[in-house]
Scaffold this active site. Sequence first.
Site, PDB file in Angstrom:
ATOM      1  N   SER A 167       0.807  -1.235   0.000  1.00 38.75           N
ATOM      2  CA  SER A 167       0.000   0.000   0.000  1.00 38.75           C
ATOM      3  C   SER A 167       0.832   1.274   0.000  1.00 38.75           C
ATOM      4  O   SER A 167       1.878   1.382   0.623  1.00 38.75           O
ATOM      5  CB  SER A 167      -0.914  -0.001   1.216  1.00 38.75           C
ATOM      6  OG  SER A 167      -1.504   1.253   1.364  1.00 38.75           O
ATOM      7  N   ARG A 178       2.328   9.077  -7.515  1.00 38.28           N
ATOM      8  CA  ARG A 178       2.777   7.755  -7.979  1.00 38.28           C
ATOM      9  C   ARG A 178       3.668   7.813  -9.220  1.00 38.28           C
ATOM     10  O   ARG A 178       4.688   7.143  -9.287  1.00 38.28           O
ATOM     11  CB  ARG A 178       1.551   6.901  -8.292  1.00 38.28           C
ATOM     12  CG  ARG A 178       0.774   6.540  -7.057  1.00 38.28           C
ATOM     13  CD  ARG A 178      -0.488   5.767  -7.377  1.00 38.28           C
ATOM     14  NE  ARG A 178      -1.154   5.418  -6.121  1.00 38.28           N
ATOM     15  CZ  ARG A 178      -2.317   4.799  -6.043  1.00 38.28           C
ATOM     16  NH1 ARG A 178      -2.966   4.457  -7.145  1.00 38.28           N
ATOM     17  NH2 ARG A 178      -2.845   4.509  -4.877  1.00 38.28           N
TER      18      ARG A 178
END
Lengths: 249, 665
Positions: B285, B338
């Site tokens: 995660s 990201r």
Amino acid sequence: MRLTLKVWRQKNGSTKGQFETYQVDANEHMSFLEMLDVLNQQLVEEKKVPVTFEHDCREGICGACSLVINGQPHGLSSGTTACQLHMRFFKDGDTITIEPWRAAAFPVLKDLMVDRSAFDRIIQAGGYITINTGAPQDANAVPVNEEISSLSMDAAACIGCGACVAACPNSSAMLFTAAKVSHLGLLPQGKLEVDTRVINMVNQMDKEGFGQCSNTYACEAECPKEISVTNIARLNRMYMKAMVTSSKG
Amino acid sequence: MKLDGKVPKGLPLADTWTNYRSKMNLVAPNNKRKIDIIVVGTGLAGSSAAASLAEMGYNVKAFTFHDSPRRAHSIAAQGGINAAKNYPNDGDSIYRLFYDTVKGGDYRSREANVHRLAEVSNSIIDQATAQGVPFAREYGGLLANRSFGGVQVSRTFYARGQTGQQLLLGAYSALSKQISTGQVTMYNRHEMLDVVIVDGKARGIIARDLVSGEIQRHSAHAVVLATGGYGNVFYLSTNAMNCNVTAAWKSVRKGAYMANPCYVQIHPTCIPVSGDYQSKLTLMSESLRNDGRIWVPKNADDAKLVREGKKAANDIPEDDRDYYLERRYPAFGNLVPRDVASRAAKVACDGGNGVAPTGLGVFLDFAAAIQRYGKSEAYAKGNHNPSKDEIISLGEAVIEKKYGNLFEMYEKITGDNPYKVPMKIYPAIHYTMGGLWVDYNLETNIPGLFATGECNFSDHGANRLGASALMQGLADGYFVLPYTIGQFLSGDIRTPHIANDSPEFMQAEQEVKNRLEKLISIQGTESVENFHRRLGKIMWGYAGMSRNAEGLNAAIKEIQALRKEFWENVYVPGELNEMNQELEKAMRVADFMEMGEMLAKDALERNESCGGHFREEYRSPEGEAMRNDADFAYVAAWEWNGGDMKMHREDLEFNEIELKTRSYK
Ligand SMILES: Cc1cc2nc3c(=O)[nH]c(=O)nc-3n(C[C@H](O)[C@H](O)[C@H](O)COP(=O)(O)OP(=O)(O)OC[C@H]3O[C@@H](n4cnc5c(N)ncnc54)[C@H](O)[C@@H]3O)c2cc1C
Ligand code: SF4
Ligand code: FES
């Protein structure tokens, strides 16, 4: 490592199956299912039919994988699905037996794949809260005690794999059903329908041909999500109460 | 040709959806009973749509290739789901969620769709809570929130590390209720292999019963695809093994447009590849980047020793470590979005400083956090002079509370204990922002064919923010499609039951049969799996984290050659009329090979870097992505056209939000 695999092969639901023996070279970094991939690649290269087995997420959450490994549903590691099992727990020269779930209510479809639609029908019988899409009240309008919510979540973590049924000498679906009854019945949102839910789900369970629960607790021991048998006790309490209060009983 | 997104005009953005919804065409209850809808896919987007449509009175037929709707890939989502509730009172609002999503998407999404998404986000939380989704709660009994990357408010709702599972079980329970009343007919273990078009409208599908192998024709007034993303075109990804593009691709072959296929999200924190046998990658995660520090050895020699197992991470002194994210992006450090974090890891490893045996891996180190938490815990307990061991054990306890299940999962897979040695991570394919082109009604360019969830392209632009996919899937399925589909169906209330034996159906069925038989008849020498792996290598090598024109041209050539080889030399064992997993895979891989080419083509034509799409030719001297709004602020919607691909443009208008460069320095 070189392994000997004894794998259950069965062409379809209407033929008889048998064990076949295979040799496979694996390494300790592989997952158990990757080891089966190697076997299947080998079979394809030999122009033979590969072994059918169910899998998808390969991270222990979808509940698809369903292998009895050396007699244990999901294999030896506790709290682990077959797809999370790694080959470092085996050693060179080991013989591994791989079978499908065995239960009358889970007929074999092919090789290691079984039909678990009986679980879906148990949910359809009452594993929901009756509420349509629309405009329910604000989510915070009903506060829920944190401990209760957490207990509910413990039960809701069930992945519907069916290892509990495979582990049970009576092939009972009690742990699965109890997990759903607890998940919903503990929450204020699910309380209104507790009686009809528990009666309908238990009736459906019987109709599907699952056996009776005789409290051996084998289910809890093999459950990859460590669902507690206290949920079964809760189901029993809810069921007794429902039978007393409900005119349907 | 210019495409029209059919966004209603004339009103302020904030009023557009409410106004549109209240003026939309309705289908009366007595007419709904006469209308059939096919929903393909029963993940979050499909289950929610099927249940809601059935509740409204339509006859629904739902299809999944899984043995149960509960196994859809949505089940694997860990982190959470966003909503603009502003429960923590930290200044969140619908506008802010809208703004963050457009900015996070690098200004490549349609404003009106994103605003609508933000508007309905709160209803999703209400709906799910009423269904019995056990979201995390505070001690006072109210719902808890946490933060995710790329935003400054706490708006993520979660159910431990199993948010996707719990939301899917909620939608599945609503669907199950409708199955029990007969309003939904559920076809488990059925795979859609074609869409059937009659008089220009989508009127049904061809499906294969995966148990018996039987090919079936199913008709309806409209078809909804909720079939997920195409990440597995790269072979290795965090997606479940069976995720595939077939349903969407078959529609593309029938004329639907695929929008922005080159927008693929690569997640920076996944467990690295360990060998050729590897079948999938596991996500760790994003939340770990709150406490983990990312680094590689400064000296390539050290990195080499680590790769060979001759040196341990902990033996490399502080001064010899390169905390490259903290160095390059001091403002955001380890918490850059990201796409930025992923590219930086690639740069570090391409420079020879990677630490996994394959050379592709960087450290994610919790030692500093353990020290920090250990000291403050000791202090809080009144121990002002804790020993080294005390600090470590107290610190580890804090880390365990926050990330215990993730650490356990990491250890299960790798055999390493991340409390003691840093994790090794590397970016992996995770999510596809691209997908079937849809207008404001979620309708593709083929009338009557709708697409929802990850399967469409609608809301995330060139990059998706964490916890927004679950939100979008459920927004589409519960609160958007059930209304907008009425726009199409209201024109069809006099259309009787659609026959499934018209020439169009018979022909589509025959084509599917021919294709399946062809695959089995090739009897070549190479397995389907090998072809898929080889395709993945091409895609990852040329169209992965970093792309350039030369590589993309090479990719297109190599994919075409591979496709040719596949159709000449694939070996598919078994028969058509039985359960045959190799045949299923072969159909899917055949489609991936065409989709892969389209992805590369789109990446080649988009001469800019934005979001998940990074072209080496378009970067600043410091290596940062350079977007080109003047020339590329559009959606590229591709028509397959028998392989001679054509691009259709939908120009993006930004009336509400000013286009800016994203900077995380
Ligand atoms: C590991 C992981 C973690 C994630 N965590 C998060 C998170 O924390 N928050 C977040 O917002 N997002 C997260 N995501 C993304 C999110 O989970 C997905 O984008 C989302 O769940 C997709 O939902 P869907 O309903 O569109 O598709 P899916 O859930 O993929 O469902 C697809 C359905 O279509 C069916 N189907 C497909 N093709 C066919 C066919 N040809 N015939 C019949 N049926 C077919 C399948 O059987 C399935 O039922 C995560 C993704 C991954 C991989
Ligand atoms: S109770 Fe446990 S063993 Fe049974 S289905 Fe659920 S997760 Fe599987
Ligand atoms: S494959 Fe999903 S739980 Fe094992």
